[in-house]
Design an enzyme around this catalytic site. Sequence first.
Site, PDB file in Angstrom:
ATOM      1  N   LEU A 116     -22.962  10.331 -16.374  1.00  0.00           N
ATOM      2  CA  LEU A 116     -23.194  10.180 -17.817  1.00  0.00           C
ATOM      3  C   LEU A 116     -23.467   8.763 -18.308  1.00  0.00           C
ATOM      4  CD1 LEU A 116     -20.616  12.747 -19.248  1.00  0.00           C
ATOM      5  CD2 LEU A 116     -23.033  13.057 -18.735  1.00  0.00           C
TER       6      LEU A 116
ATOM      7  N   GLY B 182     -18.743  18.111 -10.439  1.00  0.00           N
ATOM      8  CA  GLY B 182     -19.287  17.816  -9.112  1.00  0.00           C
ATOM      9  C   GLY B 182     -19.704  19.031  -8.296  1.00  0.00           C
ATOM     10  N   SER B 183     -20.000  20.150  -8.961  1.00  0.00           N
ATOM     11  CA  SER B 183     -20.409  21.314  -8.158  1.00  0.00           C
ATOM     12  C   SER B 183     -21.768  21.072  -7.493  1.00  0.00           C
ATOM     13  CB  SER B 183     -20.413  22.591  -9.002  1.00  0.00           C
ATOM     14  OG  SER B 183     -21.378  22.528 -10.021  1.00  0.00           O
ATOM     15  N   ASN B 184     -22.672  20.374  -8.175  1.00  0.00           N
ATOM     16  CA  ASN B 184     -23.942  20.027  -7.515  1.00  0.00           C
ATOM     17  C   ASN B 184     -23.697  19.093  -6.331  1.00  0.00           C
ATOM     18  OD1 ASN B 184     -26.582  21.000  -8.891  1.00  0.00           O
ATOM     19  ND2 ASN B 184     -25.219  20.519 -10.601  1.00  0.00           N
TER      20      ASN B 184
ATOM     21  N   LEU C 101     -25.672   5.127 -18.330  1.00  0.00           N
ATOM     22  CA  LEU C 101     -26.985   4.586 -17.984  1.00  0.00           C
ATOM     23  C   LEU C 101     -26.871   3.704 -16.747  1.00  0.00           C
ATOM     24  CD1 LEU C 101     -28.397   3.461 -21.449  1.00  0.00           C
ATOM     25  CD2 LEU C 101     -29.118   5.404 -20.075  1.00  0.00           C
TER      26      LEU C 101
ATOM     27  N   HIS D 178     -31.569  17.384 -14.949  1.00  0.00           N
ATOM     28  CA  HIS D 178     -31.226  17.638 -16.346  1.00  0.00           C
ATOM     29  C   HIS D 178     -31.239  19.150 -16.578  1.00  0.00           C
ATOM     30  CE1 HIS D 178     -30.719  16.557 -20.535  1.00  0.00           C
ATOM     31  NE2 HIS D 178     -31.550  17.542 -20.824  1.00  0.00           N
TER      32      HIS D 178
HETATM   33  C1  GRF Z   1     -25.476  19.814 -14.375  1.00  0.00           C
HETATM   34  O1  GRF Z   1     -25.725  20.874 -15.232  1.00  0.00           O
HETATM   35  C2  GRF Z   1     -26.590  18.797 -14.433  1.00  0.00           C
HETATM   36  O2  GRF Z   1     -27.815  19.329 -14.778  1.00  0.00           O
HETATM   37  C3  GRF Z   1     -26.138  17.851 -15.505  1.00  0.00           C
HETATM   38  O3  GRF Z   1     -24.738  17.817 -15.401  1.00  0.00           O
HETATM   39  C4  GRF Z   1     -24.255  19.016 -14.815  1.00  0.00           C
HETATM   40  C5  GRF Z   1     -23.365  18.640 -13.672  1.00  0.00           C
HETATM   41  O4  GRF Z   1     -22.652  19.730 -13.170  1.00  0.00           O
HETATM   42  N1  GRF Z   1     -26.830  16.600 -15.406  1.00  0.00           N
HETATM   43  P1  GRF Z   1     -21.699  19.528 -11.919  1.00  0.00           P
HETATM   44  O5  GRF Z   1     -20.766  18.374 -12.215  1.00  0.00           O
HETATM   45  O6  GRF Z   1     -22.570  19.255 -10.736  1.00  0.00           O
HETATM   46  O7  GRF Z   1     -20.950  20.817 -11.777  1.00  0.00           O
END
Ligand code: GRF
Length: 187
Positions: free
Chosen positions: A85, A12-14, A87, A104
Amino acid sequence: MKRIAIFASGSGSNTEHIAEYFSKGNLAKVEAIYCNNPKAYVIQRASRLNIPLVLFDREKFYAGDMVLRDLQLRKTDLIVLAGFLWLIPGNILRAYSDRIVNIHPALLPAYGGKGMYGMAVHEAVIQSGETESGITIHLIDEVYDKGKILLQEKCPVLPGDTPESLAEKVHRLEYEHFPKVIEKILE
Ligand code: GRF
């Protein structure tokens, strides 16, 4: 104020970067985080960020309208998939057509599709001897990783790179660009 729902299965860093980015402005806020994995670190981030968490299992996600109803109750404007992860089921795809965006960690259409997630992507890129990789931000439709591409950004793959070092470069691109693309969609 627009409402963003983020779906995440892992660290969840994004998610955290997106939530912080929008907390500084008036355009949008992250209304809730949706998660299918009770062990995911994103759950701790959600509580630290004080954002409601909706946890569900396979049955709740695929066999009914519980998640869709929850999204609608929260008046969700945009669904963001940030390391999610599973669908997305048809009922949500139809209700949010053109309003689901995914990131992605490679340059689609290469290194996409089944099994291409997490470190497997970066391992495959390095094993194939690619000299560049990057990120793809795209809309989701019925065929995963095949929706309209909104943005691609590249980074070099250098001879000494490992899957881990490449993942780090790719993450940096994600943190920089994903919130801005979301902002553009919402504007
Ligand atoms: C990211 O690299 C994104 O591109 C992919 O999954 C990863 C998620 O990273 N779909 P995080 O959980 O946000 O750290």
